[in-house]
Design a protein around this motif. Structure first.
Motif, short mmCIF file in Angstrom:
data_model
loop_
_atom_site.label_atom_id
_atom_site.label_comp_id
_atom_site.label_asym_id
_atom_site.label_seq_id
_atom_site.Cartn_x
_atom_site.Cartn_y
_atom_site.Cartn_z
N UNK A 93 -44.95 44.65 -64.87
CA UNK A 93 -45.07 44.22 -66.27
C UNK A 93 -43.76 44.48 -67.01
N UNK A 94 -43.31 43.48 -67.76
CA UNK A 94 -42.10 43.61 -68.56
C UNK A 94 -40.83 43.20 -67.86
N UNK A 95 -40.89 42.93 -66.55
CA UNK A 95 -39.67 42.58 -65.82
C UNK A 95 -39.44 41.06 -65.75
N UNK A 96 -40.40 40.29 -66.24
CA UNK A 96 -40.23 38.83 -66.26
C UNK A 96 -40.79 38.24 -67.55
N UNK A 97 -40.69 39.02 -68.63
CA UNK A 97 -41.29 38.60 -69.89
C UNK A 97 -40.31 38.46 -71.04
N UNK A 98 -39.05 38.87 -70.84
CA UNK A 98 -38.09 38.89 -71.95
C UNK A 98 -37.27 37.62 -72.03
N UNK A 104 -34.46 36.41 -63.72
CA UNK A 104 -33.77 36.05 -62.49
C UNK A 104 -32.97 37.23 -61.94
N UNK A 105 -32.33 37.98 -62.83
CA UNK A 105 -31.58 39.15 -62.40
C UNK A 105 -32.51 40.18 -61.74
N UNK A 111 -35.32 41.40 -54.37
CA UNK A 111 -35.13 40.78 -53.05
C UNK A 111 -33.98 41.45 -52.30
N UNK A 112 -32.84 41.64 -52.98
CA UNK A 112 -31.65 42.18 -52.32
C UNK A 112 -31.82 43.65 -51.94
N UNK A 113 -32.43 44.44 -52.82
CA UNK A 113 -32.48 45.89 -52.59
C UNK A 113 -33.68 46.33 -51.76
N UNK A 114 -34.78 45.57 -51.82
CA UNK A 114 -36.00 46.04 -51.16
C UNK A 114 -36.26 45.41 -49.81
N UNK A 115 -35.74 44.19 -49.61
CA UNK A 115 -36.03 43.48 -48.37
C UNK A 115 -37.30 42.66 -48.43
N UNK A 133 -37.77 27.97 -61.97
CA UNK A 133 -36.38 28.42 -61.93
C UNK A 133 -36.18 29.47 -60.83
N UNK A 134 -37.18 30.31 -60.64
CA UNK A 134 -37.07 31.34 -59.61
C UNK A 134 -37.09 30.71 -58.22
N UNK A 135 -38.00 29.78 -58.00
CA UNK A 135 -38.07 29.12 -56.69
C UNK A 135 -36.84 28.28 -56.43
N UNK A 136 -36.29 27.66 -57.48
CA UNK A 136 -35.07 26.87 -57.31
C UNK A 136 -33.87 27.75 -56.98
#
Length: 270
Positions: A93-98, A104-105, A111-115, A133-136
């Motif tokens: 929650x809050x990481x894709x709402x602002x 995207x960041x 994805x990069x840090x967790x695998x 936008x995320x899937x693109x």
């Protein structure tokens, strides 16, 4: 015997093909290396590092306090324990709402840090443009509609969804599919509506408390194995009572220590 059991690594393509073939998709959550190894060994197809870790791991009241760092930490651990299963991480929650840029960041960072091989976001057609936008950007996305724990306050509690006929849910599912999700979680949706949605989209539906007609099912690790009993949802079926085993074994250990029966000669060095 399932022809998918021998597949060494499950991918998005396999999950989509399972729907086409009528092969049910078995999913569980996991939050650490040891539980990940266990669920991978039993043939689970998809593992979710859910924000449910807030409650079953950290003892939070709900999922809202879970941070991006917590998701990344636990997903990294789970990744080390998996060989076959496909790995999905929740976006908290809050990481894709602002803003789109911040979203995207955050997604790229997970994805990069967790695998993780995919991310799950809660919301219907209102966030479909964002998901597109995320899937693109080349990131696999799992949608999540119905009962959405991150919206618990806005929804007025944990209420079953779709009793109004489910037209909004169907619109949400179609909008998410068009935005590029490869799967949709249906949580707490009445059976007939979940069935209608499953038959109306080409991507697999993963049910949790939404009946048998979904293309797959997911439950929380600690619920399935009887390790968490602060509350037990109606839709949970317990397949083991691990808490009882731990309590019985732990009580014996404490007694042995108190009575100087452990360690004995067998478990000592001379």
């Amino acid at each position: 015997m399932s022809k998918y059991k021998e597949i060494k690594k499950i991918t998005v393509s396999h999950l989509k093909k399972m729907k086409q073939d009528g092969e049910k998709i078995a999913c569980l959550t996991a939050y650490d290396y040891t539980s990940a190894k266990l669920v991978d060994s039993i043939g689970v197809d998809l593992v979710l590092v859910g924000d449910s870790l807030g409650m079953v791991i950290n003892g939070y009241e709900n999922t809202l306090r879970v941070s991006l760092d917590e998701i990344i930490y636990h997903t990294k651990a789970v990744k080390r324990g998996l060989k076959r299963a496909f790995l999905v991480a929740d976006m908290p929650f809050g990481t894709y709402h602002v803003s789109d840029e911040e979203t995207l960041n955050n997604c790229v960072r997970v994805i990069k840090e967790s695998g993780a091989e995919a991310l799950k976001l809660e919301g219907g057609k209102e966030i479909a443009p964002l998901i597109k936008k995320i899937t693109q950007a080349g990131i696999n996305v799992v949608g999540h509609i119905g009962l959405m724990p991150q919206f618990v306050h806005a929804m007025g509690g944990y209420k079953i969804q779709g009793r109004d006929g489910g037209e909004k849910l169907l619109e949400d599912a179609k909008a998410l599919e068009e935005a590029g999700v490869f799967s949709i979680v249906l949580e707490g949706v009445v059976v007939d509506v979940a069935k209608k949605i499953t038959e109306s989209v080409n991507v697999p539906t993963i049910g949790i408390g939404s009946g048998k007609y979904c293309d797959g099912q997911i439950l929380v690790f600690h619920d399935v194995f009887g390790m968490f009993d602060d509350f037990v949802p109606k839709f949970v079926k317990r397949y083991a009572d691990v808490k009882r085993v731990i309590v019985e074994g732990g009580t014996k250990y404490v007694n042995d220590v108190k009575n100087s029966e452990f360690p004995d000669d067998e478990h000592s060095f001379f």
